[in-house]
Design an enzyme around this catalytic site. Structure first.
Site, short mmCIF file in Angstrom:
data_model
loop_
_atom_site.label_atom_id
_atom_site.label_comp_id
_atom_site.label_asym_id
_atom_site.label_seq_id
_atom_site.Cartn_x
_atom_site.Cartn_y
_atom_site.Cartn_z
N THR A 1 0.83 -1.06 0.08
CA THR A 1 -0.19 0.07 -0.04
C THR A 1 0.88 1.08 0.08
OG1 THR A 1 -1.77 -1.15 1.25
CG2 THR A 1 -1.45 1.03 1.61
N ILE B 1 -13.22 -5.17 2.82
CA ILE B 1 -12.59 -3.61 2.90
C ILE B 1 -11.29 -3.73 4.13
CG2 ILE B 1 -13.21 -1.42 3.81
CD1 ILE B 1 -15.86 -2.02 2.42
N ASP C 1 -7.96 -1.42 6.07
CA ASP C 1 -7.97 -0.37 6.97
C ASP C 1 -7.74 0.97 6.15
OD1 ASP C 1 -5.33 -1.62 6.42
OD2 ASP C 1 -4.50 0.31 7.04
N GLU D 1 -1.08 -5.06 8.20
CA GLU D 1 -2.30 -6.26 8.14
C GLU D 1 -3.37 -5.37 8.67
OE1 GLU D 1 -1.69 -9.15 11.18
OE2 GLU D 1 -3.74 -9.98 10.78
N GLY D 2 -4.11 -5.12 7.51
CA GLY D 2 -5.40 -4.26 7.79
C GLY D 2 -6.31 -4.62 8.97
N1 ASP Z 1 -3.07 -2.18 4.88
C1 ASP Z 1 -3.40 -2.79 3.49
C2 ASP Z 1 -4.75 -3.69 3.66
O1 ASP Z 1 -4.74 -4.49 4.46
C3 ASP Z 1 -2.18 -3.56 3.21
C4 ASP Z 1 -0.78 -3.09 3.00
O2 ASP Z 1 -0.67 -2.07 3.89
O3 ASP Z 1 -0.24 -3.63 2.21
O4 ASP Z 1 -5.41 -3.74 2.73
#
Ligand code: ASP
Length: 328
Positions: free
Chosen positions: A198, A227, A229, A250-251
């Site tokens: 991300t 969906i 974070d 980890e969302g």
């Molecule tokens: N936080 C993002 C999600 O869980 C993934 C990431 O940060 O790479 O969708």
């Protein structure tokens, strides 16, 4: 006021075997994005405009997991999400389940500026995009060969992400990565596949205005409709009069921790300084999960923190400091 400051990230949790050329490419992209933001800040652009500008650039380049290059769902499709927040007025906009919008961060900005709402998703978000006349592209535009290969691996392993846990103290870089005792399961699924990352940007401008934005394709092999974070204000993104924060990792763990908002909350309620607040939430709020974040304060400070082996990141401040790094 302490002058402007900017930070960008390209995700937390780095493949320990990421080839050196890919590390170099990532650093170059982060440097280019920082320079873009710096020029805008030097021309007195506002924090919110700089966040949008920089995240658009990251979305347009296929290297990281946002816009073109987004992670794929279990069906091989793309469902992107993004959010943006202007700390001065605590205004925000977010989108999820976007499949044809070239730059989801700009759609999130339009939700904030041009709709009566804070968050639009799936067909409603697409309809709003058409109504606003933003650039639309075919779903295939977002799908890269690398990600098709990675989805295949994820499916073979019945996995949704690779987990890169905290390296032993004193280790850095590849040594740390290989020394990590990797867990084998997460949410009951085997962990074996590297998930691309991300993107996010946080900015404080010369007026001390803070803003934050985050954009993602989510997790590789995620369920359709999942969906994370990143579009959730308070979890993946938050900005107030005191700070701007963008998270990655980890969302599901970031959502449980309301990670971005907690940085602002401990500054507000406990009176912590920016770096202390970042360290506090990374240490105390992330139960089993892994994550990283970047943050700026209204005083022109910049900070970052993560509890995994690395985070693609770059920071710069008005006094001439600039750093781009991946590992600790
Ligand atoms: N936080 C993002 C999600 O869980 C993934 C990431 O940060 O790479 O969708």
């Amino acid at each position: 006021m302490g002058g402007w400051a900017i930070a960008v990230h390209g995700g937390a949790g780095v493949d320990p075997n990421l080839p050196a050329e890919r590390q170099e490419e990532a650093k170059q992209l982060l440097t280019r994005c920082l320079n873009l933001g710096i020029s805008a800040l030097e021309s007195n652009a506002s924090a919110i405009d700089v966040v949008e500008l920089v995240v658009r650039e990251l979305e347009t380049d296929p290297l990281f997991n946002s816009g073109r290059g987004s992670a794929l769902t279990e069906k091989g499709t793309v469902e992107m999400e993004a959010s943006i927040m202007d700390g001065t007025r605590r205004r925000c906009g977010a989108v999820s389940g976007v499949t044809t919008v070239k730059n989801p961060i700009s759609l999130a900005r339009l939700v904030m500026d041009k709709s009566p709402h804070s968050y639009l998703a799936f067909s409603g978000a697409e309809a709003f995009a058409r109504q606003q006349g933003v650039e639309l592209v075919e779903n295939e535009y977002f799908i890269t060969e690398d990600n098709v290969g990675m989805l295949k691996l994820a499916k073979e392993a019945n996995s949704i992400l690779f987990d890169y846990r905290i390296p032993p103290v004193g280790c850095a870089g590849e040594a740390a990565a290989t020394a990590i005792d990797l867990p084998t399961k997460m949410n009951g699924l085997p962990i074996s596949v590297y998930s691309p990352e991300t993107v996010g940007c946080v900015v404080v401008d010369r007026e001390g205005r803070c803003a934050a934005g985050t954009s993602t394709g989510g997790l590789m092999n995620k369920m359709v409709g999942r969906i994370g974070d990143s579009p959730l204000i308070g979890a993946g993104t938050y900005a107030s009069e005191l700070c701007g924060v963008s998270c990655t990792g980890e969302g599901e763990a970031i959502i449980r921790a309301t990670l971005a908002r907690d940085v602002a909350a401990v500054m507000e309620y406990k009176g912590l300084e920016l770096q202390e607040a970042v360290d506090y939430v990374i240490k105390n709020r992330l139960d089993e999960g892994f994550a990283g974040l970047i943050a700026v304060s209204d005083k022109g400070e910049v900070a970052c923190g993560f509890n995994c082996n690395g985070m693609f990141r770059g920071i710069a401040t008005e006094d001439g400091f600039m750093e781009v790094a991946i590992w600790e």
